[in-house]
Enzyme design. Structure first.
Site, PDB file in Angstrom:
ATOM      1  CE1 TYR A  94      -4.189  -1.792   0.784  1.00  0.00           C
ATOM      2  CE2 TYR A  94      -2.661  -3.262   1.925  1.00  0.00           C
ATOM      3  CZ  TYR A  94      -3.911  -3.017   1.378  1.00  0.00           C
ATOM      4  OH  TYR A  94      -4.868  -3.990   1.419  1.00  0.00           O
ATOM      5  CE1 TYR A 133      -1.840  -7.389   3.620  1.00  0.00           C
ATOM      6  CE2 TYR A 133      -2.604  -6.797   1.423  1.00  0.00           C
ATOM      7  CZ  TYR A 133      -2.814  -6.875   2.790  1.00  0.00           C
ATOM      8  OH  TYR A 133      -3.997  -6.440   3.330  1.00  0.00           O
ATOM      9  NE  ARG A 143      -6.341 -10.838   3.968  1.00  0.00           N
ATOM     10  CZ  ARG A 143      -7.196  -9.827   3.762  1.00  0.00           C
ATOM     11  NH1 ARG A 143      -6.956  -8.634   4.277  1.00  0.00           N
ATOM     12  NH2 ARG A 143      -8.291 -10.010   3.066  1.00  0.00           N
ATOM     13  CG  HIS A 146      -7.808  -7.798  -0.187  1.00  0.00           C
ATOM     14  ND1 HIS A 146      -6.626  -8.408   0.151  1.00  0.00           N
ATOM     15  CD2 HIS A 146      -7.869  -6.670   0.584  1.00  0.00           C
ATOM     16  CE1 HIS A 146      -6.003  -7.706   1.080  1.00  0.00           C
ATOM     17  NE2 HIS A 146      -6.728  -6.635   1.349  1.00  0.00           N
ATOM     18  CG  HIS A 148      -9.364  -2.568   1.481  1.00  0.00           C
ATOM     19  ND1 HIS A 148      -9.570  -3.163   2.708  1.00  0.00           N
ATOM     20  CD2 HIS A 148      -8.111  -2.910   1.095  1.00  0.00           C
ATOM     21  CE1 HIS A 148      -8.486  -3.836   3.055  1.00  0.00           C
ATOM     22  NE2 HIS A 148      -7.586  -3.691   2.094  1.00  0.00           N
TER      23      HIS A 148
END
Length: 225
Positions: A94, A133, A143, A146, A148
């Site tokens: 991120y 990640y 994870r 995906h 959000h």
């Protein structure tokens, strides 16, 4: 309670420990919960994360288009509603100072966008497919890829935050956040399907995924912890 045997390996503090309560309905408190991805009117550029960044470079990764409809508990479209999206880049990182994953940052990708549903409740984002990640847990859990999503209702204090996954991802069976959803059908409703259709206007080189968001009713799009 989740029926899956996979233990929750996310961050425990993300799970609420107290019952919800209503916020006071006054304009000053509502302002504290406004969108964070822009101070101006929503434009067409805001929904294209491959162009919504500073500089003239191109984000690295697989370009995708995610589209669907926002529906109420009776299957009726919900028009003119604000959707916000944020995500990791193609390397699984991120663009946020709190992310200390040692994957590289992409200087041409902010990982944030927003759009409004149209009169039929339809919405579309063009972006880069996020990478998986690690959670940084002792068992080396990862994870699944995906996105959000944040949905605002008629006021900024009416907000749903959820996640969308991609069909066929081998990490779906191991993602404990996804498995916080109550059952297999609920998890399926959080998974977008690849749609082999002609490219959408303005997105000639992207794969298209379809995902509806249903609020309430017998088949809602649940929000896992």
């Amino acid at each position: 309670m989740p029926t899956s045997p996979i233990p929750y390996r996310g961050f425990p503090l993300r799970r609420p420990t107290r019952p919800p309560f209503l916020l006071p309905a006054d304009p000053e408190s509502a302002e504290l919960y406004g969108p964070v991805f822009g101070q101006t009117d929503v434009s067409a550029l805001d929904s294209d994360l491959t162009r919504h960044h500073s500089g003239s470079g191109t984000p690295i990764g697989e370009r995708i288009t995610v589209t669907g409809r926002l529906l109420d508990n009776r299957g009726r479209p919900i028009p003119h509603q604000l959707l916000e999206l944020w995500q990791a880049n193609a390397a699984g990182r991120y663009a946020h100072q709190g992310d200390q994953h040692d994957a590289p940052l992409d200087p041409h990708f902010t990982g944030a966008g927003r759009t409004l549903t149209d009169a039929d409740g339809r919405w579309t984002f063009t972006t880069i497919k996020p990478g998986p990640y690690p959670l940084g847990t002792p068992d080396h859990a990862w994870r699944a890829a995906h996105l959000h999503f944040s949905l605002f209702g008629r006021a900024f204090t009416q907000r749903l935050v959820t996640q969308m996954y991609f069909e066929g991802d081998p990490l779906l069976a191991h993602d404990s956040v996804l498995h916080a959803a109550p059952d297999a059908e609920a998890r399926h409703r959080l998974t977008a399907t690849y749609t082999p259709t002609p490219p959408l206007p303005g997105c000639p080189t992207s794969l298209t995924y379809h995902w509806n968001i249903v609020l309430g009713g017998p088949s809602p799009t649940v929000a896992p912890a």
